[in-house]
Design an enzyme around this catalytic site. Structure first.
Site, PDB file in Angstrom:
ATOM      1  N   GLU A   1       5.147  -2.024  -4.588  1.00  0.00           N
ATOM      2  CA  GLU A   1       4.303  -2.305  -3.434  1.00  0.00           C
ATOM      3  C   GLU A   1       4.375  -1.182  -2.396  1.00  0.00           C
ATOM      4  O   GLU A   1       3.383  -0.861  -1.761  1.00  0.00           O
ATOM      5  CB  GLU A   1       4.709  -3.650  -2.813  1.00  0.00           C
ATOM      6  CG  GLU A   1       4.257  -4.818  -3.686  1.00  0.00           C
ATOM      7  CD  GLU A   1       4.905  -6.148  -3.345  1.00  0.00           C
ATOM      8  OE1 GLU A   1       6.073  -6.347  -3.741  1.00  0.00           O
ATOM      9  OE2 GLU A   1       4.263  -6.973  -2.696  1.00  0.00           O
TER      10      GLU A   1
ATOM     11  N   ARG B   1      10.409 -22.642  -3.201  1.00  0.00           N
ATOM     12  CA  ARG B   1       9.159 -23.308  -2.793  1.00  0.00           C
ATOM     13  C   ARG B   1       8.626 -24.184  -3.925  1.00  0.00           C
ATOM     14  O   ARG B   1       8.674 -23.785  -5.089  1.00  0.00           O
ATOM     15  CB  ARG B   1       8.093 -22.266  -2.435  1.00  0.00           C
ATOM     16  CG  ARG B   1       8.321 -21.629  -1.094  1.00  0.00           C
ATOM     17  CD  ARG B   1       7.268 -20.561  -0.833  1.00  0.00           C
ATOM     18  NE  ARG B   1       7.914 -19.328  -0.437  1.00  0.00           N
ATOM     19  CZ  ARG B   1       7.406 -18.115  -0.624  1.00  0.00           C
ATOM     20  NH1 ARG B   1       6.231 -17.961  -1.199  1.00  0.00           N
ATOM     21  NH2 ARG B   1       8.072 -17.056  -0.223  1.00  0.00           N
TER      22      ARG B   1
ATOM     23  N   ASN C   1       8.125  -2.491   6.096  1.00  0.00           N
ATOM     24  CA  ASN C   1       7.904  -3.907   5.786  1.00  0.00           C
ATOM     25  C   ASN C   1       8.840  -4.706   6.698  1.00  0.00           C
ATOM     26  O   ASN C   1      10.031  -4.794   6.448  1.00  0.00           O
ATOM     27  CB  ASN C   1       8.231  -4.147   4.311  1.00  0.00           C
ATOM     28  CG  ASN C   1       7.998  -5.585   3.893  1.00  0.00           C
ATOM     29  OD1 ASN C   1       7.689  -6.450   4.728  1.00  0.00           O
ATOM     30  ND2 ASN C   1       8.156  -5.861   2.621  1.00  0.00           N
TER      31      ASN C   1
ATOM     32  N   ARG D   1       3.140  -3.002   6.038  1.00  0.00           N
ATOM     33  CA  ARG D   1       2.749  -4.171   5.247  1.00  0.00           C
ATOM     34  C   ARG D   1       2.472  -5.313   6.222  1.00  0.00           C
ATOM     35  O   ARG D   1       3.332  -5.676   7.021  1.00  0.00           O
ATOM     36  CB  ARG D   1       3.883  -4.566   4.311  1.00  0.00           C
ATOM     37  CG  ARG D   1       3.532  -5.812   3.569  1.00  0.00           C
ATOM     38  CD  ARG D   1       4.738  -6.500   3.037  1.00  0.00           C
ATOM     39  NE  ARG D   1       4.310  -7.671   2.294  1.00  0.00           N
ATOM     40  CZ  ARG D   1       5.117  -8.665   1.992  1.00  0.00           C
ATOM     41  NH1 ARG D   1       6.374  -8.630   2.367  1.00  0.00           N
ATOM     42  NH2 ARG D   1       4.673  -9.693   1.337  1.00  0.00           N
TER      43      ARG D   1
ATOM     44  N   HIS E   1       0.703 -11.429  -2.059  1.00  0.00           N
ATOM     45  CA  HIS E   1       1.151 -10.436  -3.050  1.00  0.00           C
ATOM     46  C   HIS E   1      -0.026  -9.558  -3.500  1.00  0.00           C
ATOM     47  O   HIS E   1       0.005  -8.981  -4.591  1.00  0.00           O
ATOM     48  CB  HIS E   1       1.719 -11.090  -4.335  1.00  0.00           C
ATOM     49  CG  HIS E   1       2.971 -11.864  -4.160  1.00  0.00           C
ATOM     50  ND1 HIS E   1       3.175 -13.089  -4.776  1.00  0.00           N
ATOM     51  CD2 HIS E   1       4.106 -11.616  -3.474  1.00  0.00           C
ATOM     52  CE1 HIS E   1       4.364 -13.543  -4.468  1.00  0.00           C
ATOM     53  NE2 HIS E   1       4.955 -12.677  -3.657  1.00  0.00           N
TER      54      HIS E   1
END
Ligand code: ADP
Length: 398
Positions: A385, A241, A7, A91, A180
């Protein structure tokens, strides 16, 4: 077969080596501050202590070389030679409309991912650098791209189109993509397993609540809506965010504060969310929770606003699916915070939800936290993940 999951961020690189057959973690780690002073490798073989090495890493190729050296090291390595790594799973953040599933990486795939760069300018170029670096160091090892956006590609048009001139969709592919996806897919499948029901028979809502946070509606095993949009800025209030705002706020603030659009976007991405709403108290939910429990006003309003937004999305997705069987909480906050699950679920009485406090206070495993007679089930499913990427990679390589 051992699968190396990579990743790659702009200055960091996380990795895990996973045995795809037993699904056991063999080693994991992280390269930080790549291309910046003080870069370091953190390496941890399963069951052993973390090892930190501060060493210069000029670029990602050098970082991956250090990772491969660590994995094959005589003393602390976990494999004898590189040929024991059967495949690499990468990823990739944005696959646009081109990728609705994971895929073997070829030159054409690299070109197609590159075309998605403008949709994720901070992430995709870094992901591509990771691919290039692995290709250079392990040219014979097959590689698979696993996209954050792929799981959401089943959304119907009415869910992914924005109410703006249609030509912007046709011309620039401006639409909802969602992120996601690997987590939403993994968690929803796992929830069906935990409930002992067919994935295809269920209506599930997944709340992935971490620093970045998103909700998705998964009907009969397919994503039908999700809260992040063209970029990961839309939807829930997140760590830093803003999530959903009236788009006119951008112009309003640009005038008031005499700032450029770029500057306002930086504020919406990095200085908003629970950090901004708590008046810069913290973006970390652990701090906010402690202060909430102590009655600190800033944290009370922030946590309530966060939970309200999650509950509002759940309501929207109950409408989208005309019902819901289970609501799943995952990621750093969703998995570890009984408080946030309570704050959300107390707003969902109309779904016939009752929480089992004893279950809700447990940690670290797949759990049903609603009572036996709760009409809608509430679950905690730790996301993984990396394992999901290893599974996808193995399925393609096999
Ligand atoms: P990301 O992968 O998006 O960086 P994570 O899924 O790791 O995010 O989640 C990070 C968030 O989870 C942080 O805000 C952190 O405070 C929160 N978190 C982690 N552990 C706990 C806990 N025990 N209680 C409350 N919040 C927690």
């Amino acid at each position: 077969m051992n699968i190396l999951v990579i990743n790659c961020g702009s200055s960091s690189l996380k990795f895990q080596l996973i045995d795809a057959v037993t699904e056991q973690l063999i080693a994991k780690g992280l390269c930080e501050r790549i291309g910046i002073d003080g870069s370091q490798l953190v390496y941890q073989p399963a069951g052993k202590e973390k090892m930190k090495t501060v060493t210069p890493m000029e670029d990602h190729t050098q970082a991956i070389k250090l990772v491969l050296d660590a994995l094959t090291d005589k003393e602390n390595g976990v494999v004898k030679e590189l040929s024991e790594i059967g495949a690499v799973g990468h990823r990739i953040v944005h696959g646009g409309e081109k990728f609705a599933a994971s895929t073997l990486i070829t030159e054409e795939v690299i070109a197609a991912i590159t075309e998605c760069n403008e949709l994720a300018p901070l992430h995709n170029p870094a992901n591509l650098i990771g691919i290039a670096a692995c290709k250079e160091l392990m040219p014979e090892t097959p590689m698979v791209a696993v996209f954050d956006t792929a799981f959401h590609q089943t959304m119907p048009q009415e869910a992914y189109l924005y109410g703006i001139p249609y030509e912007y969709y046709k011309e620039y592919k401006v639409r909802r993509y969602g992120f996601h996806g690997t987590s939403h897919s993994y968690v929803s499948k796992k929830a069906a397993e935990v409930l002992g029901q067919n994935y295809e028979d269920l209506k599930l809502i997944v709340c992935h609540l971490g620093n970045g946070a998103s909700v998705s509606a998964v009907e009969h095993g397919k994503c039908v809506d999700t809260s992040m949009g063209l970029t990961p800025l839309e939807g829930l209030i997140m760590g830093t965010r803003s999530g959903d705002i009236d788009p006119a706020i951008i112009e309003f603030l640009a005038h008031k504060e005499n700032k450029s659009i770029d500057e306002i976007m930086t504020i919406l991405n990095k200085k908003s969310g629970v950090l901004g709403l708590s008046d810069n108290f913290s973006s970390d939910f652990r701090d906010l929770e402690d202060a909430y429990l102590a009655g600190q006003e800033a944290s009370v309003r922030t946590m309530e606003a966060f939970a309200y937004r999650v509950a509002k999305y759940i309501g929207a997705y109950v409408a989208a699916m005309n019902g819901v069987d289970g609501i799943c909480f995952t990621a750093g906050l969703g998995e570890n915070s009984p408080l946030i699950r309570n704050l959300v679920c107390k707003r969902l009485g109309y779904l016939g939800i009752t929480i089992d406090d004893e279950q809700n206070n447990k940690r670290g495993k797949d759990l049903v936290v609603s009572t036996m007679d709760s009409k809608t089930k509430v679950l905690v499913i730790p996301t993984n993940e990396e394992l999901a990427i290893a599974r996808e990679t193995y399925a393609i390589i096999k």
